[in-house]
Design an enzyme around this catalytic site. Sequence first.
Site, PDB file in Angstrom:
ATOM      1  N   GLU A 110       0.887  -1.463   0.541  1.00 27.16           N
ATOM      2  CA  GLU A 110       0.084   0.176   0.089  1.00 27.16           C
ATOM      3  C   GLU A 110       0.800   1.404   0.143  1.00 27.16           C
ATOM      4  OE1 GLU A 110      -3.282  -2.363   3.504  1.00 27.16           O
ATOM      5  OE2 GLU A 110      -2.545   0.009   3.689  1.00 27.16           O
ATOM      6  N   CYS A 123       2.969   8.093   0.891  1.00 24.49           N
ATOM      7  CA  CYS A 123       4.174   7.216   2.498  1.00 24.49           C
ATOM      8  C   CYS A 123       4.374   6.394   2.091  1.00 24.49           C
ATOM      9  CB  CYS A 123       2.513   6.960   3.848  1.00 24.49           C
ATOM     10  SG  CYS A 123       2.774   6.149   5.211  1.00 24.49           S
ATOM     11  N   CYS A 130       5.594  -7.533   7.771  1.00 23.99           N
ATOM     12  CA  CYS A 130       6.519  -7.215   8.525  1.00 23.99           C
ATOM     13  C   CYS A 130       6.505  -7.740   9.867  1.00 23.99           C
ATOM     14  CB  CYS A 130       5.846  -5.428   9.160  1.00 23.99           C
ATOM     15  SG  CYS A 130       7.054  -4.577  10.366  1.00 23.99           S
ATOM     16  N   CYS A 134       4.310  -5.791  16.238  1.00 28.24           N
ATOM     17  CA  CYS A 134       3.794  -4.742  17.025  1.00 28.24           C
ATOM     18  C   CYS A 134       2.498  -5.151  17.258  1.00 28.24           C
ATOM     19  CB  CYS A 134       3.821  -3.476  16.313  1.00 28.24           C
ATOM     20  SG  CYS A 134       5.475  -2.964  16.053  1.00 28.24           S
ATOM     21  N   CYS A 137      -0.762  -3.334  15.116  1.00 27.33           N
ATOM     22  CA  CYS A 137      -0.788  -2.556  13.808  1.00 27.33           C
ATOM     23  C   CYS A 137      -1.254  -3.635  12.833  1.00 27.33           C
ATOM     24  CB  CYS A 137       0.961  -2.701  13.878  1.00 27.33           C
ATOM     25  SG  CYS A 137       0.863  -1.775  12.253  1.00 27.33           S
ATOM     26  N   GLY A 177       5.346  -2.346   6.563  1.00 31.22           N
ATOM     27  CA  GLY A 177       7.157  -2.876   6.886  1.00 31.22           C
ATOM     28  C   GLY A 177       8.129  -1.839   7.930  1.00 31.22           C
ATOM     29  N   SER A 232       8.994   4.917  16.203  1.00 34.11           N
ATOM     30  CA  SER A 232       7.980   4.479  16.960  1.00 34.11           C
ATOM     31  C   SER A 232       8.048   4.266  18.128  1.00 34.11           C
ATOM     32  CB  SER A 232       7.426   3.543  16.871  1.00 34.11           C
ATOM     33  OG  SER A 232       6.793   3.855  15.371  1.00 34.11           O
ATOM     34  N   LEU A 233       7.937   5.263  19.161  1.00 29.46           N
ATOM     35  CA  LEU A 233       8.298   5.092  20.608  1.00 29.46           C
ATOM     36  C   LEU A 233       6.423   4.330  21.583  1.00 29.46           C
ATOM     37  CD1 LEU A 233       9.959   5.197  22.815  1.00 29.46           C
ATOM     38  CD2 LEU A 233       9.595   7.639  23.607  1.00 29.46           C
ATOM     39  N   ASN A 308      -5.277   4.026  15.575  1.00 29.54           N
ATOM     40  CA  ASN A 308      -6.716   3.686  14.576  1.00 29.54           C
ATOM     41  C   ASN A 308      -6.966   1.846  14.999  1.00 29.54           C
ATOM     42  OD1 ASN A 308      -7.722   3.554  12.561  1.00 29.54           O
ATOM     43  ND2 ASN A 308      -5.987   5.112  12.021  1.00 29.54           N
ATOM     44  N   CYS A 351      -1.215   2.482   7.051  1.00 33.11           N
ATOM     45  CA  CYS A 351      -1.156   1.122   6.279  1.00 33.11           C
ATOM     46  C   CYS A 351      -1.601  -0.068   7.779  1.00 33.11           C
ATOM     47  CB  CYS A 351      -0.213   2.135   5.959  1.00 33.11           C
ATOM     48  SG  CYS A 351       0.125   2.390   5.112  1.00 33.11           S
TER      49      CYS A 351
END
Length: 364
Positions: A110, A123, A130, A134, A137, A177, A232-233, A308, A351
């Site tokens: 995407e 983006c 990936c 996480c 995600c 990814g 990405s914390l 999201n 994404c």
Amino acid sequence: MDFLLLFLKECRFRSFFLEKIDIKSWNEKELTEKIIEMKLPKFRAKQIYEWLHQKSAESFADMTNIGKKLQEQLDEIFVIRNVEIVRKQKSKIDGTAKYLFKLHDGEYIEAVLMQYHHGYSICISTQVGCKMGCTFCATGKGGFFRNLSASEMLAQIQMAQKDESVRVSNIVLMGMGEPLDNYENVLRFLELVSGDNGMNIGMRHISLSTCGIVDKIYDLAERKLQLTLSISLHAPNDEIRGQTMPINKKWNISELLKACRYYTNQTSRRISFEYAMIDGVNDSDEAARELSQRLKGIIAHVNLIPVNPVTETGFQKSSIARQKRFVRILESSGISATVRRTLGADIDASCGQLRGKFDKEECN
Ligand code: SAH
Ligand code: SF4
């Protein structure tokens, strides 16, 4: 005679089965060396490179000023990696366009094209899937398939530009990814996309987002590229981060922030910290205070993103009041923070979601 026939057959067999070279992942120097080896004039390399990178040629036949013979010669050795639009959604609210692209081997990725007042930003994805897992995600949930080549990263930009008849001025490596898990190809992409004879998009207009692959952050720092690093914390301590981001077991927050400090010292660039606000998980006053303590002394900006909701996680967005309070606590400690504006809210512009949806529909 029999030997000669066998030899010729073997050659044909080899050229049929041998994989062609991915020409758009080569830099101009590599292409020039090949052109010289083919006993062709050097200027041909520049022409071909410009066709590939500036004029987004999709086939050698498009290269109208190099002659038919050379077009055919190139076609025998090389392949131009393109992407095909399988599905496109366009937001009625803000014009954001989300693409589902098909790759040459049938995989899907995407990209999202966004319009800002200063121009177009895209983006793009760096991997099919990936490995990082996480829990919040959609991409992470789908698992890992393969790395993208530099040419496939370029092709996403070129296809979106062609489709919408626009020129992109900013790039974010924040699609599917983990860019630092495909480091060599991402570095090559950065070199190609920013080069004078390429798309010429300067490093200052490129952002790279990572979940925190610490050894590669040190390597990036040494290179002193002027790109914006986003981390990405998503949590102020290891206890919370460990629950949602498996990478935290390999490199904890202290190790990650030490690498970030080193990065800002080496590059003088501000780091952007991504923080997806999840209701009841990482959005308390205490979390905001702990976060500000940890980020003290780093040239940083915190980007708060209401999470999201991905089906099955049960995670919900923090309320607007919570988001505002979180920003206030960070700012009162001298940490700059904003809640990121959501673009493409009506088209699943986060994404991993479109691909996930497509897979499900295909399966039904
Ligand atoms: N792998 C890289 C870049 C791709 S993910 C990384 O993790 O940084 C792009 C961004 O989207 C990351 O900041 C990621 O944490 C965030 N993200 C993933 N899923 C999300 C969700 N459900 N809600 C909000 N942000 C999410
Ligand atoms: Fe991978 Fe980034 Fe998603 Fe984590 S947030 S699974 S690193 S794409």
